[in-house]
Design an enzyme around this catalytic site. Structure first.
Site, mmCIF file in Angstrom:
data_model
loop_
_atom_site.group_PDB
_atom_site.id
_atom_site.type_symbol
_atom_site.label_atom_id
_atom_site.label_comp_id
_atom_site.label_asym_id
_atom_site.label_seq_id
_atom_site.Cartn_x
_atom_site.Cartn_y
_atom_site.Cartn_z
ATOM 1 N N HIS A 145 2.213 -15.654 -8.173
ATOM 2 C CA HIS A 145 2.059 -14.712 -7.059
ATOM 3 C C HIS A 145 2.725 -15.289 -5.822
ATOM 4 O O HIS A 145 3.068 -16.467 -5.787
ATOM 5 C CB HIS A 145 0.575 -14.439 -6.773
ATOM 6 C CG HIS A 145 -0.070 -13.532 -7.775
ATOM 7 N ND1 HIS A 145 -0.564 -13.985 -8.964
ATOM 8 C CD2 HIS A 145 -0.279 -12.193 -7.765
ATOM 9 C CE1 HIS A 145 -1.063 -12.963 -9.655
ATOM 10 N NE2 HIS A 145 -0.899 -11.858 -8.943
ATOM 11 N N LYS A 149 -1.019 -15.701 -1.138
ATOM 12 C CA LYS A 149 -2.222 -15.198 -1.816
ATOM 13 C C LYS A 149 -3.389 -16.154 -1.549
ATOM 14 O O LYS A 149 -3.240 -17.373 -1.676
ATOM 15 C CB LYS A 149 -1.964 -15.064 -3.324
ATOM 16 C CG LYS A 149 -3.167 -14.526 -4.099
ATOM 17 C CD LYS A 149 -2.774 -14.133 -5.527
ATOM 18 C CE LYS A 149 -3.982 -13.781 -6.389
ATOM 19 N NZ LYS A 149 -4.804 -12.687 -5.853
HETATM 20 N N1 NDP Z 1 -7.135 -5.227 -8.042
HETATM 21 C C1 NDP Z 1 -5.827 -5.107 -7.828
HETATM 22 O O1 NDP Z 1 -5.125 -4.339 -8.511
HETATM 23 C C2 NDP Z 1 -5.188 -5.878 -6.712
HETATM 24 C C3 NDP Z 1 -5.959 -6.719 -5.981
HETATM 25 N N2 NDP Z 1 -5.412 -7.396 -4.926
HETATM 26 C C4 NDP Z 1 -6.331 -8.190 -4.141
HETATM 27 O O2 NDP Z 1 -6.543 -7.537 -2.896
HETATM 28 C C5 NDP Z 1 -6.828 -8.490 -1.896
HETATM 29 C C6 NDP Z 1 -5.917 -8.292 -0.702
HETATM 30 O O3 NDP Z 1 -4.602 -8.604 -1.055
HETATM 31 P P1 NDP Z 1 -3.439 -8.544 0.037
HETATM 32 O O4 NDP Z 1 -3.400 -7.211 0.662
HETATM 33 O O5 NDP Z 1 -2.227 -9.084 -0.598
HETATM 34 O O6 NDP Z 1 -3.994 -9.611 1.102
HETATM 35 P P2 NDP Z 1 -3.638 -9.742 2.647
HETATM 36 O O7 NDP Z 1 -3.958 -11.155 3.005
HETATM 37 O O8 NDP Z 1 -2.265 -9.245 2.906
HETATM 38 O O9 NDP Z 1 -4.649 -8.764 3.376
HETATM 39 C C7 NDP Z 1 -6.024 -8.936 3.320
HETATM 40 C C8 NDP Z 1 -6.657 -8.331 4.568
HETATM 41 O O10 NDP Z 1 -8.045 -8.556 4.451
HETATM 42 C C9 NDP Z 1 -8.611 -8.735 5.731
HETATM 43 N N3 NDP Z 1 -9.555 -9.868 5.685
HETATM 44 C C10 NDP Z 1 -10.878 -9.740 5.734
HETATM 45 N N4 NDP Z 1 -11.462 -10.926 5.658
HETATM 46 C C11 NDP Z 1 -10.509 -11.854 5.584
HETATM 47 C C12 NDP Z 1 -10.509 -13.282 5.511
HETATM 48 N N5 NDP Z 1 -11.653 -13.975 5.498
HETATM 49 N N6 NDP Z 1 -9.321 -13.915 5.430
HETATM 50 C C13 NDP Z 1 -8.162 -13.206 5.410
HETATM 51 N N7 NDP Z 1 -8.106 -11.844 5.490
HETATM 52 C C14 NDP Z 1 -9.268 -11.180 5.570
HETATM 53 C C15 NDP Z 1 -7.459 -8.978 6.709
HETATM 54 O O11 NDP Z 1 -7.427 -7.872 7.577
HETATM 55 P P3 NDP Z 1 -8.192 -7.854 8.979
HETATM 56 O O12 NDP Z 1 -7.885 -9.161 9.646
HETATM 57 O O13 NDP Z 1 -7.621 -6.673 9.664
HETATM 58 O O14 NDP Z 1 -9.636 -7.699 8.674
HETATM 59 C C16 NDP Z 1 -6.199 -8.962 5.859
HETATM 60 O O15 NDP Z 1 -5.173 -8.209 6.446
HETATM 61 C C17 NDP Z 1 -6.711 -9.850 -2.565
HETATM 62 O O16 NDP Z 1 -7.993 -10.269 -2.977
HETATM 63 C C18 NDP Z 1 -5.839 -9.560 -3.773
HETATM 64 O O17 NDP Z 1 -6.008 -10.469 -4.807
HETATM 65 C C19 NDP Z 1 -4.121 -7.251 -4.568
HETATM 66 C C20 NDP Z 1 -3.307 -6.434 -5.293
HETATM 67 C C21 NDP Z 1 -3.777 -5.681 -6.420
HETATM 68 O O1 LIG Z 2 -2.968 -10.831 -4.657
HETATM 69 C C1 LIG Z 2 -2.253 -10.033 -5.307
HETATM 70 O O2 LIG Z 2 -1.162 -9.637 -4.888
HETATM 71 C C2 LIG Z 2 -2.740 -9.555 -6.606
HETATM 72 N N1 LIG Z 2 -3.950 -9.873 -6.957
HETATM 73 C C3 LIG Z 2 -4.646 -9.433 -8.090
HETATM 74 C C4 LIG Z 2 -5.240 -10.624 -8.820
HETATM 75 O O3 LIG Z 2 -5.675 -11.579 -8.164
HETATM 76 O O4 LIG Z 2 -5.321 -10.595 -10.054
HETATM 77 C C5 LIG Z 2 -3.873 -8.469 -8.947
HETATM 78 C C6 LIG Z 2 -2.392 -8.548 -8.862
HETATM 79 O O5 LIG Z 2 -1.954 -9.581 -9.673
HETATM 80 C C7 LIG Z 2 -1.888 -8.700 -7.447
#
Ligand code: NDP
Ligand SMILES: O=C(O)C1=N[C@H](C(=O)O)C[C@H](O)C1
Length: 261
Positions: A145, A149
């Site tokens: 990733h 992440k």
């Molecule tokens: N299930 C699935 O299909 C997928 C799951 N994911 C998961 O989704 C989650 C988010 O991914 P992604 O968008 O890439 O992450 P990002 O880091 O880009 O965004 C996460 C957002 O969460 C908020 N946030 C709240 N608490 C915290 C904290 N303690 N530390 C950091 N950020 C925090 C922040 O927004 P703010 O500061 O505005 O609160 C931040 O912008 C991850 O857990 C990822 O693994 C990602 C892709 C697909």
């Molecule tokens: O953080 C991501 O980007 C993603 N997170 C998910 C995971 O932790 O499995 C799913 C996907 O791989 C993208």
């Protein structure tokens, strides 16, 4: 003559997006308003105070959560207490959190969805890995990733390791290396499944499950290249939480779309 009784348009589902400025949050804020039957009422960020959170939750039916395991559980609990249905994508959540979501959703008589991955081919990878796990004694997972992440291993790798161990009913064979000359070189291990996490810039998501049998290997690989395609899948999960008869936590995108065995 127009029959006005049958021409009623259903109210759109009101959606709030948690973490609207994150990578997934941005994709949701841009894409979900384009999805039929959905209306995005706003976003919830860590900066929002109690009053702002209460106001947004009061205006929402469903909360879409792609945030962080440190903050997601408290927000989900708060949403459920307000009767707002969660669609959860955040990875790294403990099983107890999912059980709490299930319990609270049942108390409220509402639906919720959690999926380790909201993509069709990823769900197929998980399913295929579950089949192979019944027959092959050795397996390792490699996931790659983007370097920002927050968690490792990925939620999908963790889910697959547990699931494969469970369907097999015993640990996989985990060969002993006589001398490791670099600490941690064999990765993490769950139930004999070795998991290796790669973090480099510019990879959205990449998983490989490598099985080994007797003089043969099987590799199942999933690679994703963008985040826009999550939108219709998440929209389907939003619809699922509102579907009649759905009460408690629905686990997995395969359950959302009713993927056949
Ligand atoms: N299930 C699935 O299909 C997928 C799951 N994911 C998961 O989704 C989650 C988010 O991914 P992604 O968008 O890439 O992450 P990002 O880091 O880009 O965004 C996460 C957002 O969460 C908020 N946030 C709240 N608490 C915290 C904290 N303690 N530390 C950091 N950020 C925090 C922040 O927004 P703010 O500061 O505005 O609160 C931040 O912008 C991850 O857990 C990822 O693994 C990602 C892709 C697909
Ligand atoms: O953080 C991501 O980007 C993603 N997170 C998910 C995971 O932790 O499995 C799913 C996907 O791989 C993208």
């Amino acid at each position: 003559m127009l029959n006005t009784a049958s021409a009623q348009v259903p109210e759109p589902i009101r959606v709030v997006v948690a973490g609207p400025n994150g990578r997934m949050g941005r994709a949701m804020m841009e894409g979900l308003p384009q999805q039929s039957g959905l209306h995005v009422v706003g976003g919830l960020s860590r900066k929002d105070d109690d009053e702002a959170i209460a106001a947004v939750l009061a205006a929402a039916d469903v909360i879409v959560d792609f945030t962080h395991p440190a903050t997601s559980p408290a927000l989900l609990e708060r949403a459920l207490d307000a009767g707002v249905r969660p669609v959860i994508g955040t990875s790294g959540l403990a099983e107890e959190v999912l059980e709490l979501v299930d319990g609270k959703a049942r108390e409220q008589g509402i639906g919720a969805v959690w999926a380790p991955h909201f993509r069709l081919a990823a769900v197929l990878m998980i399913r295929f890995a579950g089949i192979a796990a019944r027959y092959l004694d050795h397996v390792e997972i490699i996931e790659a990733h983007h370097s920002t992440k927050a968690d490792a291993p990925s939620g999908v790798a963790r889910t697959m390791a547990r699931m494969m161990r469970d369907v097999r009913g015993s640990d996989f064979v985990d060969p002993t290396v006589e001398k490791e000359t670099l600490d941690g070189v064999r990765g993490g291990v769950h139930g004999g499944v070795r998991v290796h996490s790669i973090r480099v810039p510019d990879i959205v998501g990449w998983h490989e499950v490598m099985f080994s049998g007797d003089q043969e290997q099987l590799t199942i690989r999933h690679h994703e290249t963008g985040r826009e395609s999550y939108v219709p899948a998440v929209a389907a999960a939003v619809q699922k939480t509102m579907a009649p008869g759905v009460i408690g936590l629905v686990r997995g995108y395969d359950a959302v779309i009713g993927l056949a065995d």
